[in-house]
Design a protein around this motif. Structure first.
Motif, PDB file in Angstrom:
ATOM      1  N   VAL A   1      48.938  92.642  34.998  1.00  0.00           N
ATOM      2  CA  VAL A   1      49.907  93.631  34.534  1.00  0.00           C
ATOM      3  C   VAL A   1      49.242  94.994  34.338  1.00  0.00           C
ATOM      4  CG1 VAL A   1      51.462  94.226  32.633  1.00  0.00           C
ATOM      5  CG2 VAL A   1      51.420  91.905  33.517  1.00  0.00           C
ATOM      6  N   VAL A   2      48.019  94.994  33.805  1.00  0.00           N
ATOM      7  CA  VAL A   2      47.275  96.255  33.681  1.00  0.00           C
ATOM      8  C   VAL A   2      47.047  96.861  35.067  1.00  0.00           C
ATOM      9  CG1 VAL A   2      45.047  97.259  33.073  1.00  0.00           C
ATOM     10  CG2 VAL A   2      46.176  95.716  31.481  1.00  0.00           C
ATOM     11  N   ALA A   3      46.687  95.998  36.039  1.00  0.00           N
ATOM     12  CA  ALA A   3      46.486  96.479  37.405  1.00  0.00           C
ATOM     13  C   ALA A   3      47.778  97.059  37.982  1.00  0.00           C
ATOM     14  CB  ALA A   3      45.985  95.332  38.287  1.00  0.00           C
ATOM     15  N   ALA A   4      48.897  96.363  37.747  1.00  0.00           N
ATOM     16  CA  ALA A   4      50.185  96.856  38.248  1.00  0.00           C
ATOM     17  C   ALA A   4      50.515  98.213  37.658  1.00  0.00           C
ATOM     18  CB  ALA A   4      51.290  95.847  37.920  1.00  0.00           C
TER      19      ALA A   4
ATOM     20  N   ALA B   1      55.577  94.217  32.375  1.00  0.00           N
ATOM     21  CA  ALA B   1      55.601  93.036  31.508  1.00  0.00           C
ATOM     22  C   ALA B   1      57.037  92.599  31.238  1.00  0.00           C
ATOM     23  CB  ALA B   1      54.882  93.339  30.196  1.00  0.00           C
ATOM     24  N   LEU B   2      57.916  93.561  30.954  1.00  0.00           N
ATOM     25  CA  LEU B   2      59.317  93.242  30.695  1.00  0.00           C
ATOM     26  C   LEU B   2      59.975  92.604  31.917  1.00  0.00           C
ATOM     27  CD1 LEU B   2      61.771  93.404  28.807  1.00  0.00           C
ATOM     28  CD2 LEU B   2      62.214  95.698  29.722  1.00  0.00           C
ATOM     29  N   ALA B   3      59.676  93.136  33.109  1.00  0.00           N
ATOM     30  CA  ALA B   3      60.257  92.579  34.337  1.00  0.00           C
ATOM     31  C   ALA B   3      59.825  91.133  34.541  1.00  0.00           C
ATOM     32  CB  ALA B   3      59.841  93.426  35.538  1.00  0.00           C
ATOM     33  N   ILE B   4      58.552  90.835  34.315  1.00  0.00           N
ATOM     34  CA  ILE B   4      58.034  89.475  34.489  1.00  0.00           C
ATOM     35  C   ILE B   4      58.673  88.521  33.480  1.00  0.00           C
ATOM     36  CG2 ILE B   4      55.958  88.052  34.221  1.00  0.00           C
ATOM     37  CD1 ILE B   4      54.383  90.319  35.513  1.00  0.00           C
ATOM     38  N   ILE B   5      58.815  88.975  32.247  1.00  0.00           N
ATOM     39  CA  ILE B   5      59.434  88.127  31.216  1.00  0.00           C
ATOM     40  C   ILE B   5      60.876  87.806  31.580  1.00  0.00           C
ATOM     41  CG2 ILE B   5      60.201  88.065  28.815  1.00  0.00           C
ATOM     42  CD1 ILE B   5      57.721  89.746  28.117  1.00  0.00           C
ATOM     43  N   VAL B   6      61.630  88.825  31.991  1.00  0.00           N
ATOM     44  CA  VAL B   6      63.042  88.617  32.342  1.00  0.00           C
ATOM     45  C   VAL B   6      63.178  87.622  33.488  1.00  0.00           C
ATOM     46  CG1 VAL B   6      65.092  89.726  33.320  1.00  0.00           C
ATOM     47  CG2 VAL B   6      63.831  90.833  31.467  1.00  0.00           C
TER      48      VAL B   6
ATOM     49  N   LEU C   1      52.486  91.725  40.694  1.00  0.00           N
ATOM     50  CA  LEU C   1      53.726  91.214  40.117  1.00  0.00           C
ATOM     51  C   LEU C   1      53.900  89.724  40.399  1.00  0.00           C
ATOM     52  CD1 LEU C   1      56.219  94.106  40.951  1.00  0.00           C
ATOM     53  CD2 LEU C   1      55.682  93.264  38.659  1.00  0.00           C
ATOM     54  N   SER C   2      53.648  89.343  41.650  1.00  0.00           N
ATOM     55  CA  SER C   2      53.825  87.961  42.067  1.00  0.00           C
ATOM     56  C   SER C   2      52.876  87.037  41.322  1.00  0.00           C
ATOM     57  CB  SER C   2      53.603  87.856  43.576  1.00  0.00           C
ATOM     58  OG  SER C   2      53.639  86.518  43.995  1.00  0.00           O
ATOM     59  N   THR C   3      51.598  87.416  41.285  1.00  0.00           N
ATOM     60  CA  THR C   3      50.606  86.579  40.617  1.00  0.00           C
ATOM     61  C   THR C   3      50.898  86.481  39.123  1.00  0.00           C
ATOM     62  OG1 THR C   3      48.970  87.288  42.248  1.00  0.00           O
ATOM     63  CG2 THR C   3      48.137  86.240  40.258  1.00  0.00           C
ATOM     64  N   GLY C   4      51.221  87.609  38.498  1.00  0.00           N
ATOM     65  CA  GLY C   4      51.546  87.594  37.078  1.00  0.00           C
ATOM     66  C   GLY C   4      52.774  86.755  36.781  1.00  0.00           C
ATOM     67  N   ASN C   5      53.773  86.838  37.635  1.00  0.00           N
ATOM     68  CA  ASN C   5      55.001  86.057  37.480  1.00  0.00           C
ATOM     69  C   ASN C   5      54.695  84.560  37.492  1.00  0.00           C
ATOM     70  OD1 ASN C   5      57.870  86.032  37.278  1.00  0.00           O
ATOM     71  ND2 ASN C   5      58.018  85.507  39.439  1.00  0.00           N
TER      72      ASN C   5
ATOM     73  N   PHE D   1      51.471  86.296  25.283  1.00  0.00           N
ATOM     74  CA  PHE D   1      50.337  86.854  24.535  1.00  0.00           C
ATOM     75  C   PHE D   1      49.498  87.773  25.417  1.00  0.00           C
ATOM     76  CE2 PHE D   1      45.726  86.314  23.882  1.00  0.00           C
ATOM     77  CZ  PHE D   1      45.584  86.961  22.663  1.00  0.00           C
ATOM     78  N   GLY D   2      49.270  87.339  26.653  1.00  0.00           N
ATOM     79  CA  GLY D   2      48.471  88.154  27.573  1.00  0.00           C
ATOM     80  C   GLY D   2      49.132  89.482  27.880  1.00  0.00           C
ATOM     81  N   LEU D   3      50.458  89.499  27.924  1.00  0.00           N
ATOM     82  CA  LEU D   3      51.180  90.736  28.185  1.00  0.00           C
ATOM     83  C   LEU D   3      51.070  91.692  27.000  1.00  0.00           C
ATOM     84  CD1 LEU D   3      54.412  89.276  29.825  1.00  0.00           C
ATOM     85  CD2 LEU D   3      52.491  90.378  30.973  1.00  0.00           C
ATOM     86  N   VAL D   4      51.219  91.164  25.794  1.00  0.00           N
ATOM     87  CA  VAL D   4      51.078  91.987  24.597  1.00  0.00           C
ATOM     88  C   VAL D   4      49.668  92.569  24.527  1.00  0.00           C
ATOM     89  CG1 VAL D   4      51.127  91.979  22.069  1.00  0.00           C
ATOM     90  CG2 VAL D   4      52.819  90.663  23.365  1.00  0.00           C
ATOM     91  N   LEU D   5      48.680  91.726  24.838  1.00  0.00           N
ATOM     92  CA  LEU D   5      47.293  92.184  24.835  1.00  0.00           C
ATOM     93  C   LEU D   5      47.084  93.277  25.883  1.00  0.00           C
ATOM     94  CD1 LEU D   5      44.377  91.775  23.795  1.00  0.00           C
ATOM     95  CD2 LEU D   5      44.084  90.077  25.603  1.00  0.00           C
TER      96      LEU D   5
END
Length: 476
Positions: free
Chosen positions: A128-131, A152-157, A319-323, A364-368
């Motif tokens: 997400v940081v990379a994105a 992060a919001l897009a991945i969560i949704v 995005l894909s990997t994080g998802n 947690f990783g997204l918040v971090l």
């Protein structure tokens, strides 16, 4: 949203011999086809490690990095097929983690799943940081933390809608990545063999220039393996999806066989072309997006927007990997709760079969990532990343050990087989241990081993406390 708790959470843990229900007693729904599962696997494993990070391995091994990736592909094939064979025999929540609990003991199932969770959520934060950085390429005046929060919001949704929505998103993301990679391979082959106006064919001289094919000697292949193997992390998501596949035995078998073959070909061919097109010393020292070998290849055939095009591709890869990583992390936490090794509320699912609480805990990783993007505390993230590297290797070791015990028990169904069975798995264990042994020579891996070992000890203590708490609850 109405929620339900899996019945298996009440009836017992995965360490018992009774098979877990494969038909939704955990609250998960079966809606993933085998093609979707293949694309999910590619989405998780085919990420920025190839598109942007292969230069690190090339910097260690030179052109011989292609050998490192070939060996890595063989090792991940052993790990992936061993996981797939267990998953097709028992397509249950928790997959390889539940198998570790059954065949090695409940402690192993606990450690395996929490280790993979840690690796996934930390890697998720990195993606997400990379994105955010890739989006900042187009809008440099906007704070990176804003973009990180939006991604992060897009991945969560996507993960909270339904498993079907998650699968569809991964099909789109992975298709774009694979298309870009195939385009790179075709363009690179033209540049190597034929050339284009203004760019004569490069031939194969770069493979032996600047110190030869193996400038660092045989040892450099071994030392680069810790970098190479982390690029393959993600094949584990395929067996995790078995609990939500409409035909788990066929889907896992088809998806895993295709995945390990395509990953091996993609990585080996792409890295081979990178060190053929460019002097390996240039690749190793290159910095920034425009220095990417993918950008250089597209630029050479007259695509002036090469950097922008590749930036979009790498953004999709992140995005894909994080998802996929959030999906895998959430499902393993859910399975721990189903097996009464995590708080019961984490076993609840929505009416669409989404483990809502487990997925939210895994953000947690997204918040971090948002915090680090705002504060710029990069050294903390480096230390956390070392936990991820070590944790996933612990997960692999436990999965291979579980497979050896699984074969000894004769608990098979014939859907998919690891050639060589226990012997091949034992060789795989040796391979993973050899990669971990680079900690004696590589500073980053030494840090990974120290911090990661401490993390495993924390997990073992947490397991003992969890078991003691359950014992007190039974006697009260």
């Amino acid at each position: 949203m109405d929620q339900q708790v899996g019945a298996h959470a009440v009836e017992g843990s995965a360490s018992t011999d009774a098979p877990a229900s494969s038909e939704g007693s955990s609250g998960l729904t079966r809606s993933l086809g085998h093609r979707t599962m293949l694309m999910i696997g590619l989405g998780s494993a085919l990420g920025t490690g190839l598109f942007f990070g292969s230069g690190a391995a090339i910097g260690v091994a030179g052109p011989a990095a292609v050998v490192s990736y070939a060996l890595g592909a063989l090792l991940i094939a052993v790990i992936g097929l061993a996981m797939a064979e267990m998953a097709t025999a028992r397509p249950e929540p928790g997959s390889f983690g539940a198998a570790a609990g059954r065949y090695l003991g409940e402690w192993a199932g606990y450690v395996s799943r929490w280790c993979y969770w840690a690796a996934s959520v930390i890697a998720l934060g990195g993606e997400v940081v990379a994105a955010g950085a890739y989006l900042q390429y187009w809008w440099p005046q906007t704070s990176r933390s804003v973009f990180v929060a939006l991604v992060a919001l897009a991945i969560i949704v996507i993960n909270l809608l339904s498993v079907r929505a998650f699968g569809r998103a991964e099909v789109v993301f992975s298709t774009l990545k694979v298309t870009a990679l195939v385009a790179f391979i075709l363009v690179a082959l033209v540049l190597v063999l034929f050339g284009v106006p203004g760019h004569p064919a490069t031939g194969f001289a770069h493979l032996t220039d600047h110190g030869g094919f193996m400038p660092g000697g045989m040892e450099s292949i071994w030392l680069s393996m810790s970098i190479v193997m982390f690029a393959f992390v993600g094949v584990e998501v395929v067996p995790i999806t078995a609990a939500e596949a409409d035909d788990p035995r066929r889907s896992v078998r088809t998806a895993m066989r295709a995945l390990v073959a395509r990953l091996g070909l993609f990585y080996v061919i792409a890295v081979g072309l990178i060190v053929t097109l460019n002097a390996w010393t240039d690749v190793a020292s290159a910095k920034g997006l425009t220095a990417s070998p993918f950008v250089k290849a597209f630029d050479a055939v007259g695509l002036p927007a090469a950097a922008g095009i590749m930036n979009a591709v790498i953004l999709v890869a992140a995005l894909s990997t994080g998802n996929a990583q959030l999906y895998g992390a959430g499902r393993l936490v859910h399975s721990l709760a189903v097996d009464r090794l995590a708080p019961r509320f984490l076993a609840r699912t929505t009416l669409r079969g989404v483990p809502l609480a487990a997925t939210l805990v895994s953000t947690f990783g997204l918040v971090l990532a948002i915090y680090l993007a705002q504060t710029g505390v990069a050294d903390i993230f480096t230390k956390l990343a070392s936990i991820a590297i070590f944790s996933v290797m612990v997960t692999w070791l436990l999965a291979l050990a579980s497979f050896i015990a699984f074969k000894r028990r004769g608990d098979v169904d014939g859907s998919v087989h690891l050639p060589g069975g226990r012997v091949t798995a034992a060789i795989g264990v040796g391979g993973v241990l050899a990669v971990m042994a680079t900690a004696f020579e590589v500073d980053d891996m030494r840090q990974a081993a120290l911090i990661g070992s401490g993390w495993v000890l924390v997990l073992l203590v947490a397991y003992l406390l969890t078991r003691a708490g359950r014992a007190r609850a039974r006697t009260s």
